[in-house]
Design an enzyme around this catalytic site. Sequence first.
Site, short mmCIF file in Angstrom:
data_model
loop_
_atom_site.label_atom_id
_atom_site.label_comp_id
_atom_site.label_asym_id
_atom_site.label_seq_id
_atom_site.Cartn_x
_atom_site.Cartn_y
_atom_site.Cartn_z
N ASP A 178 0.77 -1.25 0.00
CA ASP A 178 0.00 0.00 0.00
C ASP A 178 0.81 1.30 0.00
OD1 ASP A 178 -1.68 -2.10 0.41
OD2 ASP A 178 -2.73 -1.24 2.10
N GLU A 409 1.35 -9.68 11.36
CA GLU A 409 1.15 -9.18 9.99
C GLU A 409 2.50 -8.80 9.36
OE1 GLU A 409 -1.35 -5.76 10.14
OE2 GLU A 409 -1.62 -5.64 7.97
C1 GLC Z 1 -3.07 -4.36 3.65
C2 GLC Z 1 -1.88 -4.90 2.88
C3 GLC Z 1 -2.35 -5.75 1.73
C4 GLC Z 1 -3.27 -6.85 2.26
C5 GLC Z 1 -4.40 -6.30 3.13
C6 GLC Z 1 -5.18 -7.38 3.86
O1 GLC Z 1 -3.84 -3.51 2.89
O2 GLC Z 1 -1.07 -3.85 2.41
O3 GLC Z 1 -1.27 -6.32 1.04
O4 GLC Z 1 -3.79 -7.58 1.21
O5 GLC Z 1 -3.86 -5.44 4.10
O6 GLC Z 1 -4.33 -8.21 4.58
#
Ligand code: GLC
Length: 447
Positions: A178, A409
């Site tokens: 992101d 995460e």
């Molecule tokens: C965030 C991460 C993305 C992922 C999402 C859900 O937006 O950057 O890569 O898919 O979270 O885990």
Amino acid sequence: MHEISAELWNSAVRVLDVNWAGDHMVPSRKLYPHQWSWDAAFIAIGLAYVNPTRAWRDLRSLFEAQWPDGRVPHIVFDPATAEADYFPGPAFWEVPAYGNRAARGSTGIVQPPMHAIAAWDVYRHAAAHGANAALEARTELEWLYPRLVAQQRYLTTDRNLGRGGLASIVHPWESGLDNSPSWDEAMANVPADLTLLARYRRRDLDVSDAAHRPTDMDYSRYVGLVLTYRAGGYADDGLIDRHAFAVECPAFNSILASAELALAQIAGVLGLTAEASAHRDRAHQITTAIIKRLWNPATGMFHALDVRTGKLTPARCVSGLLPLMLPDLPAEMVESVMAEMRSPRFGLPVPSYDRTAPDFDTMRYWRGPLWINVNWLIRRGLLVHGFRDEAEDLRAGMIRLVHRNGHFEYFHPVTGEGLGAPTFSWTAALSLDLLADRSVPAYAKAG
Ligand code: GLC
């Protein structure tokens, strides 16, 4: 190591049990209470070892929400989750409802197309679960194949905004990375309207630490970009002239090419010989375009290309190492990427951003921390090019990191401390895959 393995295996299985929501997996119960596209692929790869039926179910749930144009939405919403529990939720996206999406709703943007790679992996493991699982795998693969082809068609055709044979992302969220520094230049040209955040309240900050998350400035641009894409009904035709962000990402496109290679394998199993060879040709073409458009000889690695300005972005990010996944990458580029990876800027496991950059941020998401999914992809690249020792070191490093710190995460790139959501599905799922250690992808180079 044996005890570590058993403990890690069991804790990963528990995370995946807790995060299973009936017909799909959530990335994390609190922060991400819906289904995410590329998460589903990484999750399926791990679920294949413990519950292939769920792995297929998760992929099926996602592809049931595929759009008629082939795009696979980056989030498929769970109607059981209240609008207030996630922003931007279904009401914000205003996606026209039809088919399965009438019930579930989705976003209008995509994420990296990891799904053919996942489907091929899940299929290959199914046989180990007995005859019924093998039968199920065959049926699911047949169901998925045309949908995976449609997903690739959408990305390679409708999203070929730069006309150079690569897919553009039109929102940083589409990259899956992101707030990566890769988008900084392109994002600086996107108007930032902080008043948008008064109208649309961020929900992520209620459930996570603001120091880890994208800034308000970033966020207002994220919201603004969705609003302009939404205003055009999420149409891609002529988008380049009316949308402030279009970038070719080396990671996204390397996954796109690898997906064609996985589809070649799948087509082979389904007896579609001509299609298999067409998939291999497309993988080769995408590889050639990545080399031509995204290579920077001055840094010796790949960079994102801002399609609107025609310039490569200067930041050295993990996405610029991921073309290592491509078997046809010329040897001198492989060596150069390896040198970059081994340099003090990265090192294994790789952080999301150059450790020596002045704005390297150990906490903030894709601007420094370590992520298991991209390291898993790096390991795949190491294996494709025969760097078995480093692949093994990386595997052991990731296992150690997750065992010591938990199924987080992402991780602090210096201390290894777990950051973000504590019971994160792809970390758990990929831990299972790393423990199971299948070290040679079927399409690795011979020798
Ligand atoms: C965030 C991460 C993305 C992922 C999402 C859900 O937006 O950057 O890569 O898919 O979270 O885990």
